[in-house]
Design an enzyme around this catalytic site. Structure first.
Site, short mmCIF file in Angstrom:
data_model
loop_
_atom_site.label_atom_id
_atom_site.label_comp_id
_atom_site.label_asym_id
_atom_site.label_seq_id
_atom_site.Cartn_x
_atom_site.Cartn_y
_atom_site.Cartn_z
N TRP A 136 0.81 -1.22 0.00
CA TRP A 136 0.00 0.00 0.00
C TRP A 136 0.84 1.26 0.00
O TRP A 136 0.41 2.30 -0.51
CB TRP A 136 -1.01 -0.03 1.16
CG TRP A 136 -2.01 -1.11 0.91
CD1 TRP A 136 -2.13 -2.30 1.60
CD2 TRP A 136 -3.00 -1.15 -0.13
NE1 TRP A 136 -3.13 -3.06 1.03
CE2 TRP A 136 -3.68 -2.39 -0.02
CE3 TRP A 136 -3.38 -0.28 -1.14
CZ2 TRP A 136 -4.71 -2.76 -0.88
CZ3 TRP A 136 -4.40 -0.64 -2.00
CH2 TRP A 136 -5.06 -1.88 -1.86
N ASP B 279 -1.05 6.40 6.46
CA ASP B 279 -2.21 5.62 6.03
C ASP B 279 -2.54 4.63 7.16
O ASP B 279 -1.79 3.68 7.39
CB ASP B 279 -1.84 4.88 4.73
CG ASP B 279 -2.97 3.99 4.22
OD1 ASP B 279 -3.99 3.85 4.91
OD2 ASP B 279 -2.80 3.43 3.11
N LYS C 249 -12.30 -1.49 7.24
CA LYS C 249 -11.64 -2.49 8.08
C LYS C 249 -12.08 -2.31 9.54
O LYS C 249 -12.84 -3.10 10.06
CB LYS C 249 -10.13 -2.42 7.93
CG LYS C 249 -9.65 -2.85 6.53
CD LYS C 249 -8.91 -1.76 5.89
CE LYS C 249 -8.42 -1.95 4.48
NZ LYS C 249 -8.60 -3.14 3.73
C1 LIG Z 1 -3.38 0.16 4.11
C2 LIG Z 1 -4.31 0.36 2.95
N1 LIG Z 1 -4.23 1.50 2.24
C3 LIG Z 1 -5.03 1.74 1.19
C4 LIG Z 1 -5.97 0.81 0.79
C5 LIG Z 1 -6.86 1.12 -0.38
O1 LIG Z 1 -8.09 1.47 0.14
P1 LIG Z 1 -9.36 1.77 -0.78
O2 LIG Z 1 -9.72 0.50 -1.44
O3 LIG Z 1 -10.37 2.26 0.23
O4 LIG Z 1 -8.98 2.83 -1.76
C6 LIG Z 1 -6.09 -0.39 1.49
C7 LIG Z 1 -7.09 -1.39 1.07
O5 LIG Z 1 -7.11 -2.51 1.49
C8 LIG Z 1 -5.23 -0.62 2.58
O6 LIG Z 1 -5.31 -1.76 3.28
#
Ligand SMILES: Cc1ncc(COP(=O)(O)O)c(C=O)c1O
Length: 368
Positions: free
Chosen positions: A102, A179, A203
């Site tokens: 991520w 994040d 989550k």
């Molecule tokens: C740590 C993290 N950042 C970003 C995301 C992306 O999130 P979204 O699908 O809400 O854009 C996720 C999705 O699982 C994630 O676990």
């Protein structure tokens, strides 16, 4: 009806009491004469829901008054693109520390807008640890430093040094952006250490379709880059996150989850439960004599997402089929890594992890 223990990484399990409340509210909200999803976001009923959600989140996370809270559509990835637009001048340096999938995604959203510097990365080692803070090549003139608090796929998490982990570094005058999609509200956090934190809700906070951004108010004075109004955090704040029609159902459901977390004892209580769940699961993996393995450096293992592999991946399908039959779902690993992954967010009770551990041990006895 029999609800399984759901280890899905996100969308993820919601507390049953929240789902029941939502079921009840679906038909009619108070005496509004309609469901909460059918009424205006600007009417008194929904405005009260939105205000209560923010107040509860502020209490839950001890958010200081000099931090603004935004509830925005578009998930976490969208925020990864909006951060540079709002907080970096065109082409300004921004530092990214990569500890998993991520963090890399964040760089892909940002690179068109900033002079992106990967200040540190554990990719060469397969994202199994966090580079020592002394080795980070930070830029004094960076608009911000971006980290991923918990890597949902690789199972790597920044942890307090007191817990033997790798703590968030002090980045001095350069604000730290994090994040927190997969670990927000999982334990107490000193928000004042961050310039901004953001999380997709799906989550620990509620349903997919809404993200929470918590940002130090003075940073909103930054000019950022030319952008549409709808991408402007300052304008969103002035409009109470309602520049356009917000995802009211998601916002309402997230509010129910915030209330549930407060009623359960708040983040201190979830920290206790989450530590217990992680302890149980890692002990089962490490104690399996190699039948199961987790490859992450012990000091930075995630308490929320536990990837693990069977020594013989020929058993993977049987493991997943048997798990489903035992009422344990959502365990298939992400395609990037394969294997298994158990996501054990706040809504997963200790009994769910105990059931998983029992199943893992029984499976090993049959196939070991
Ligand atoms: C740590 C993290 N950042 C970003 C995301 C992306 O999130 P979204 O699908 O809400 O854009 C996720 C999705 O699982 C994630 O676990």
């Amino acid at each position: 009806m029999s609800r399984a223990y759901n280890f899905s990484p996100g969308p993820a399990a919601l507390p049953e009491s929240v789902l029941r409340q939502a079921q009840q509210d679906m038909l009619e909200w108070g005496d509004a004469g309609a469901s909460i999803v059918e009424i205006s976001h600007r009417g008194p009923e929904f405005m009260a829901v939105a205000a209560a959600a923010e107040a509860d989140l502020r209490t839950l996370l001890s958010i200081p008054d000099d931090y603004a809270v935004l509830f925005l559509p578009g998930g976490a990835t969208t925020q990864q693109a909006l951060l540079p637009l709002n907080f970096a001048a065109p082409g300004q340096r921004a530092d990214y520390v990569l500890t998993g999938h991520w963090g890399k995604t964040a760089t892909r959203q940002a690179h068109a807008y900033v002079d992106l510097n990967v200040a540190a990365s554990s990719e060469a080692g397969g994202f199994r640890d966090i580079p020592q803070a002394g080795e980070w090549r930070l830029s004094p003139d960076a608009a911000y430093v971006h980290v991923t608090a918990n890597e949902t796929i690789h199972g790597v998490e920044f942890r307090p040094a007191a817990a033997g982990g790798h703590a968030f570094p002090d980045t001095g005058d350069v604000p730290l952006f994090a994040d927190f999609s997969s670990s927000i509200a999982s334990e107490p956090l000193d928000i004042s250490r961050f310039g901004a934190i953001y999380a997709g809700a799906q989550k620990n906070l509620g349903p997919v379709g809404i993200a929470v951004v918590i940002v130090r108010r003075d940073l909103l004075e930054r000019a950022g880059q030319p952008r549409a109004d709808i991408f402007d955090y300052r304008l969103q704040l002035a409009a109470e996150s309602m520049l356009n029609t917000p995802p009211t159902w998601n916002w309402y459901l997230a509010g129910l989850v915030f209330r549930w977390m407060l009623d359960e004892g708040g983040v201190a209580e979830f920290a206790r439960r989450n530590a217990e769940k992680a302890r149980l699961l890692y002990a089962a993996i490490d104690g399996s004599g190699g039948f199961y393995r987790n490859e992450v450096d012990a000091a930075v293992r995630s308490r929320m997402n536990v990837p693990f592999f069977l020594a013989d991946d020929a058993h993977d399908a049987a493991f997943l089929d048997g798990a489903r039959a035992a009422g344990l779902i959502g365990l298939k690993g992400h395609r990037v890594l394969g294997g298994m992954r158990a996501s054990i967010y706040n809504a997963m009770p200790v009994s769910g992890v105990a059931a998983l551990v029992d199943y893992m041990q029984a499976f090993q006895q049959r196939h070991g």
